[in-house]
Design an enzyme around this catalytic site. Sequence first.
Site, PDB file in Angstrom:
ATOM      1  N   SER A 106       0.847  -1.189   0.000  1.00 56.62           N
ATOM      2  CA  SER A 106       0.000   0.000   0.000  1.00 56.62           C
ATOM      3  C   SER A 106       0.878   1.232   0.000  1.00 56.62           C
ATOM      4  O   SER A 106       2.012   1.202   0.501  1.00 56.62           O
ATOM      5  CB  SER A 106      -0.906   0.022   1.238  1.00 56.62           C
ATOM      6  OG  SER A 106      -1.583   1.263   1.356  1.00 56.62           O
TER       7      SER A 106
ATOM      8  N   TYR B 289      -2.024  -0.488  10.297  1.00 55.74           N
ATOM      9  CA  TYR B 289      -2.116  -0.814   8.868  1.00 55.74           C
ATOM     10  C   TYR B 289      -0.860  -0.362   8.133  1.00 55.74           C
ATOM     11  O   TYR B 289      -0.244  -1.135   7.373  1.00 55.74           O
ATOM     12  CB  TYR B 289      -3.357  -0.154   8.272  1.00 55.74           C
ATOM     13  CG  TYR B 289      -3.547  -0.427   6.797  1.00 55.74           C
ATOM     14  CD1 TYR B 289      -4.052  -1.643   6.368  1.00 55.74           C
ATOM     15  CD2 TYR B 289      -3.223   0.531   5.837  1.00 55.74           C
ATOM     16  CE1 TYR B 289      -4.232  -1.908   5.012  1.00 55.74           C
ATOM     17  CE2 TYR B 289      -3.390   0.281   4.493  1.00 55.74           C
ATOM     18  CZ  TYR B 289      -3.900  -0.933   4.079  1.00 55.74           C
ATOM     19  OH  TYR B 289      -4.069  -1.187   2.739  1.00 55.74           O
TER      20      TYR B 289
ATOM     21  N   TYR C 287      26.904  10.170 -14.303  1.00 55.41           N
ATOM     22  CA  TYR C 287      25.847   9.259 -14.729  1.00 55.41           C
ATOM     23  C   TYR C 287      24.789   9.100 -13.637  1.00 55.41           C
ATOM     24  O   TYR C 287      23.585   9.179 -13.890  1.00 55.41           O
ATOM     25  CB  TYR C 287      26.432   7.896 -15.098  1.00 55.41           C
ATOM     26  CG  TYR C 287      25.421   6.957 -15.712  1.00 55.41           C
ATOM     27  CD1 TYR C 287      25.055   7.090 -17.045  1.00 55.41           C
ATOM     28  CD2 TYR C 287      24.827   5.951 -14.962  1.00 55.41           C
ATOM     29  CE1 TYR C 287      24.115   6.237 -17.617  1.00 55.41           C
ATOM     30  CE2 TYR C 287      23.889   5.093 -15.523  1.00 55.41           C
ATOM     31  CZ  TYR C 287      23.544   5.240 -16.851  1.00 55.41           C
ATOM     32  OH  TYR C 287      22.605   4.401 -17.409  1.00 55.41           O
TER      33      TYR C 287
END
Length: 523
Positions: A134, A147, A414
Amino acid sequence: MTKLAIITGAAGGIGQALLAEFAEAGHRLVAVDLPGSHVADLVSRFGDHHLSREVDLGDEAQIAAFWSWLDSQSDRVDILANNAALGPTMAPTLNTPLSDFRSTFQVNLYGPFAMAREAAKRMKPGGAIVNTASQAGVLGNPRRNAYAASKAALISMTKSLAAEWASKGIRVTAVAPGYIRTPMVAELERTGKADLSLVRQRVPLGRIGRPDEIAAMIGFLASPQARYITGSVVAVDGGWQAFNQPGHAHPPVAGTPAEELARPAARQGSRVVLITGAGRGIGAATARRFAQGGDILVLADREGAEARAAELGPQHLGMTVDLTDEAAVTGLFDTIRARFGRLDVLVNNAAVADHFRPAFDQTGADLSRTMEVNVTGAFLCARESLRLMPEGEGVIVNLGSINTFLPFAPRHAYGASKAAIDVLTRCLAAELGPEGRRVVTVAPGYIRTPGTGDLEAQGRIDTAAIRRRIPMGDMGRPEDIAEAVWFSASQKASYFSGAILYVDGGWTSFGNAGDASPGDFDL
């Protein structure tokens, strides 16, 4: 060969979409959900050869009984979609009983771990486990303690299992959905715990996602086309995490958008796709993949693009272009406008490596050379592509790198350029989402390309050491990146925006000391 796919939480919104996704792929389904969920009725819609079982994944004894039963039904497991979860209670911290906190972890972490452990015991090389995490496991939210913490734990476990099981040929990935129109979200709205009109204004795409959009990403990650993706956690949130400023990400939306309720009709006809750096390597493989899909291609590179286009067919266009030359780039887009009248997809793939010089020996010119091609050229193509994309449409896929996540010394230029690409993607996604346009990053790890071969021949990289550092034990193929780019640009990825998809054999998931793999086996 028909594969056996286990889907937990199969009676929920995303779970039912997963049943449809895997059934469409021709797999045999094992639908799992809580007692009383009537999951057998749901899976029976797809045929009588599919299986179902009612299991409380918060109960280890029931999990053990499930595997004993499944062993009597099948001698193999190919895919596990660990999708079951308890939603957030939304209770204030002071009002959260410890029993509620523990039960959330029991279902959202311990259950998925036990299911993954038992599935992996029964998988052969090529097996795939995809966990439903999530955005709550990545971004903090008030009153979602248990949660959110459980989903963050699941994300970490995804990476550690991926690193451990890569040598067995088992891939472990996760999807981190944003707000999705599921029964769980509907209940939050019904009880006044979520205002979906405000949620839509917080999402650059201006809507909540559909369950099938999450199922599509899980289906891709579980497929052979994602064979070099492991440990990756993919945000599918409509650009939520890409937006970082006060105010709304999208203007107020009247009512519920139609695209939130049902999948739009499939697009008809060929798309016009521009791929930069298409002369060889990843660009050439990407061109082949889009051509196989029936798209019309415009290939641009400093060399090789015209020959590559000719190989693919007369309907395609190849042009020699220096992306650091603004006049040359605008000329490229003038040609696209004159010949095709529009552009549907841009793949910003062109890039150059740096010189591998120590910082004391690097100059501003060294930095400028890399940044001009890798970032400025990509921005210029993105800007000009917007002038040709139809209103309310268009996808930009930027090629990033594992250097975005873990810069390498002395590859300062880079790494800086690819970090810039990642955040450029997010900025563009936040800006263009309200216009109905998506922007994503696909980030390769070490891939066997002509460029990598050149670096090896020059003694600038040690391929044996690199293979040992990759959990999957080998470099990827250009086709692995091409498949990820193809999916990311497709309608099935319609809620994937502003986020990054690592295709790296598990490189960015390994944080331990020592080697990640023996490095002596081929994929």
